[in-house]
Design a protein around this motif. Structure first.
Motif, mmCIF file in Angstrom:
data_model
loop_
_atom_site.group_PDB
_atom_site.id
_atom_site.type_symbol
_atom_site.label_atom_id
_atom_site.label_comp_id
_atom_site.label_asym_id
_atom_site.label_seq_id
_atom_site.Cartn_x
_atom_site.Cartn_y
_atom_site.Cartn_z
ATOM 1 N N SER A 3 0.844 -1.217 0.000
ATOM 2 C CA SER A 3 0.000 0.000 0.000
ATOM 3 C C SER A 3 0.863 1.245 0.000
ATOM 4 O O SER A 3 2.084 1.182 0.104
ATOM 5 C CB SER A 3 -0.863 0.056 1.256
ATOM 6 O OG SER A 3 -1.679 -1.052 1.381
ATOM 7 N N ALA A 4 0.196 2.379 -0.020
ATOM 8 C CA ALA A 4 0.878 3.668 0.143
ATOM 9 C C ALA A 4 1.451 3.750 1.555
ATOM 10 O O ALA A 4 0.926 3.142 2.485
ATOM 11 C CB ALA A 4 -0.115 4.798 -0.095
ATOM 12 N N THR A 54 -2.373 8.228 1.491
ATOM 13 C CA THR A 54 -3.621 8.364 0.729
ATOM 14 C C THR A 54 -4.468 9.505 1.293
ATOM 15 O O THR A 54 -5.016 10.318 0.536
ATOM 16 C CB THR A 54 -4.399 7.035 0.726
ATOM 17 O OG1 THR A 54 -3.515 5.996 0.326
ATOM 18 C CG2 THR A 54 -5.585 7.071 -0.224
ATOM 19 N N GLU A 102 0.572 4.705 -3.897
ATOM 20 C CA GLU A 102 1.086 3.341 -4.097
ATOM 21 C C GLU A 102 2.281 3.329 -5.047
ATOM 22 O O GLU A 102 3.222 2.556 -4.860
ATOM 23 C CB GLU A 102 -0.029 2.428 -4.635
ATOM 24 C CG GLU A 102 -0.856 1.720 -3.576
ATOM 25 C CD GLU A 102 -1.734 2.616 -2.733
ATOM 26 O OE1 GLU A 102 -1.953 3.770 -3.127
ATOM 27 O OE2 GLU A 102 -2.200 2.171 -1.664
ATOM 28 N N PHE A 129 -4.610 -1.624 -4.343
ATOM 29 C CA PHE A 129 -5.566 -0.526 -4.455
ATOM 30 C C PHE A 129 -5.747 0.024 -5.861
ATOM 31 O O PHE A 129 -6.850 0.372 -6.257
ATOM 32 C CB PHE A 129 -5.115 0.569 -3.473
ATOM 33 C CG PHE A 129 -5.896 1.840 -3.411
ATOM 34 C CD1 PHE A 129 -7.267 1.832 -3.167
ATOM 35 C CD2 PHE A 129 -5.249 3.085 -3.548
ATOM 36 C CE1 PHE A 129 -7.973 3.031 -3.055
ATOM 37 C CE2 PHE A 129 -5.946 4.276 -3.439
ATOM 38 C CZ PHE A 129 -7.309 4.245 -3.189
ATOM 39 N N GLU A 180 -8.783 1.291 1.395
ATOM 40 C CA GLU A 180 -8.340 0.046 2.022
ATOM 41 C C GLU A 180 -8.394 -1.131 1.045
ATOM 42 O O GLU A 180 -8.435 -2.286 1.443
ATOM 43 C CB GLU A 180 -9.169 -0.286 3.276
ATOM 44 C CG GLU A 180 -9.213 0.817 4.318
ATOM 45 C CD GLU A 180 -7.841 1.140 4.898
ATOM 46 O OE1 GLU A 180 -7.019 0.213 5.015
ATOM 47 O OE2 GLU A 180 -7.595 2.324 5.193
ATOM 48 N N GLY A 181 -8.394 -0.814 -0.252
ATOM 49 C CA GLY A 181 -8.605 -1.852 -1.253
ATOM 50 C C GLY A 181 -7.412 -2.763 -1.544
ATOM 51 O O GLY A 181 -7.527 -3.697 -2.334
ATOM 52 N N SER A 182 -6.279 -2.519 -0.895
ATOM 53 C CA SER A 182 -5.106 -3.343 -1.196
ATOM 54 C C SER A 182 -5.303 -4.814 -0.830
ATOM 55 O O SER A 182 -4.742 -5.698 -1.491
ATOM 56 C CB SER A 182 -3.880 -2.815 -0.449
ATOM 57 O OG SER A 182 -3.545 -1.544 -0.924
HETATM 58 N N1 ASP Z 1 -3.671 3.235 0.283
HETATM 59 C C1 ASP Z 1 -5.064 2.924 0.194
HETATM 60 C C2 ASP Z 1 -5.799 3.480 1.388
HETATM 61 O O1 ASP Z 1 -5.171 4.039 2.283
HETATM 62 C C3 ASP Z 1 -5.327 1.475 0.017
HETATM 63 C C4 ASP Z 1 -4.920 0.581 1.164
HETATM 64 O O2 ASP Z 1 -4.139 1.005 2.010
HETATM 65 O O3 ASP Z 1 -5.370 -0.554 1.211
HETATM 66 O O4 ASP Z 1 -6.996 3.385 1.441
#
Ligand code: ASP
Ligand code: MG
Length: 423
Positions: free
Chosen positions: A39-40, A45, A124, A188, A204-206
């Motif tokens: 993820s980021a 994000t 990301e 994501f 949160e799609g990762s």
């Molecule tokens: N970076 C994205 C978020 O903060 C995806 C993830 O972290 O899953 O929503």
């Protein structure tokens, strides 16, 4: 062949020490059949979301200093990881990404959701570009993949849906070409074709990305690395005395995530269940702790009650203007409109004349829904509510939570108790 997919979220790569910890974990793993989804970094994000709001409020006319915090944050991590060696090519690569992000933020003439996906996706890109280079530098050889070449979706920006056949074709090929070097890719972010453009799978799609890869690869396991010791029956930040759940069925895990247990993204489990791929939830802080495992177990597991709170809920009450019953015909009309607008009901209840629907707050969608219903239906709503769910309910368990707050809707089935209430 790739057999394992590991997902590392923002907290696991939030600073230079965290990235070093990731390196230490990987050093001990067999990486010859591994794909990493990352993820980021940290709260990037959120930071890009905020920058985007600022740029839009100013029609794109902001200096690059408006994103200096995002840049400095990554630069500091990079400088620390590469011992200040600014002649390393990664410094130029990252600078180009910063500039690209800046250019994308200025393009405020486009639809918000379109621009959103195009800009937040940089979180990301920045993290994986930096981490891939650092790991290669440390001798953990890896190849960086652009997830947008593999995760193909429709054009539903900010909550895009995978085009499974396209994903499978491309990921299949990747698997065939694999020669034993670890892959790294972004969570994501995805892309839609014709026209080709960046999309995202929703906040949160990762986790979902990792599950799509695992499914299409026919992987043997997916591990989600977290800052907690596994799954718990409630969020420890909110409830005292939570218990660890060591083993869970897909069915039960889907029930929990659907109602808002935020430890795993709700879309993650179906692709795993469909291929019978076990999901492990494991601590990146203490790798000796036993992971929680979710799989297709048919064994009888005696579950302890689980408590789930979903914040920022809208409760809408819908009645037909002509006083007709809230019958199947009316309900079908309403649900079809909701489906078209991509509004997802977290709970519904019907009486003779009223349909009550609880969904995640989203002003734009609420207005669209109200508008679409307005001819035939009267609509009332409340914002700022909580949806509280107890799985494996036992009498009285809700009391401490509810105290003297106002209850709007209450519902109970054999195993699940739910209420919508004010704060
Ligand atoms: N970076 C994205 C978020 O903060 C995806 C993830 O972290 O899953 O929503
Ligand atoms: Mg996350």
């Amino acid at each position: 062949m790739i057999n394992k997919v590991y997902k590392f979220g923002g907290a696991s790569v939030k600073d230079a020490n965290a990235v070093r910890n990731l390196k230490n974990i990987l050093e001990k793993e067999d990486r010859s059949d591994l794909l990493l989804v990352i993820s980021a970094m940290g709260k990037t994000t959120n930071a890009i979301e905020k920058a985007l709001a600022d740029f839009r409020a100013n029609n794109g006319h902001l200096e690059i200093s408006a994103i200096s915090e995002i840049i400095e944050y990554h630069e500091n991590i990079m400088t620390e990881l590469f011992d200040g060696n600014t002649s390393h090519p990664i410094f130029e690569t990252m600078t180009n990404l910063f500039l690209d992000l800046y250019l994308n933020l200025q393009e405020t003439g486009f639809d918000y959701d379109y621009q959103y996906d195009n800009t937040v996706s940089f979180g990301e890109m920045l993290s994986t570009t930096l981490i891939s280079a650092y790991l290669n530098e440390c001798g953990i050889k890896n190849e960086l993949l652009d997830a947008r070449e593999y995760i193909i979706t429709d054009h539903n920006f900010r909550a895009a849906n995978p085009e499974w056949d396209d994903c499978r074709l491309r990921i299949d090929k990747l698997n065939e070409e694999h020669k034993g070097t670890m892959y790294i890719t972004q969570g994501f972010i995805a892309s839609s074709t014709s026209p080709k453009t960046t999309t995202t799978l929703g906040r949160e799609g990762s986790d979902f990305t990792a599950a799509i890869f695992a499914n299409c690869l026919d992987a043997k396991e997916l591990t989600i690395w977290k800052d907690v010791d596994g799954l718990r029956n409630a969020d420890p930040k909110r409830f005292p005395n939570t218990q660890k759940i060591e083993h869970l069925s897909y069915f039960e895990a889907i029930e929990l995530t659907f109602y808002g247990a935020s430890i795993i993204h709700p879309n993650t489990l179906k692709p795993l269940q469909n291929k019978n791929i076990p999901l492990k939830v494991r601590s990146f802080i203490d790798t000796n702790l036993k992971p929680s495992v979710i799989d297709g177990t048919e064994d009888y597991i005696k579950y302890v009650p689980s408590f789930i709170v979903k914040e920022k809920q809208t409760l809408m009450s819908i009645t037909a203007r002509d006083y007709s019953f809230m019958n199947e015909h009316n309900r079908a009309l309403i649900f079809n409109i909701m489906d078209e607008l991509n509004i997802h009901a977290n709970m519904t209840q019907v009486s003779a004349l009223v349909l009550s629907i609880c969904f995640d707050e989203n002003e734009k969608k609420r207005l669209q829904l109200t508008e679409a219903l307005s001819q035939a239906f009267k609509v009332k709503y409340n914002d700022g509510l909580q949806l509280f769910t107890i799985r494996h309910y036992q009498e009285g368990l809700e009391k401490d939570f509810v105290k003297d707050r106002k209850i709007y809707v209450e519902q109970r089935s054999r195993s699940t108790y739910q209420i919508v209430l004010s704060y």
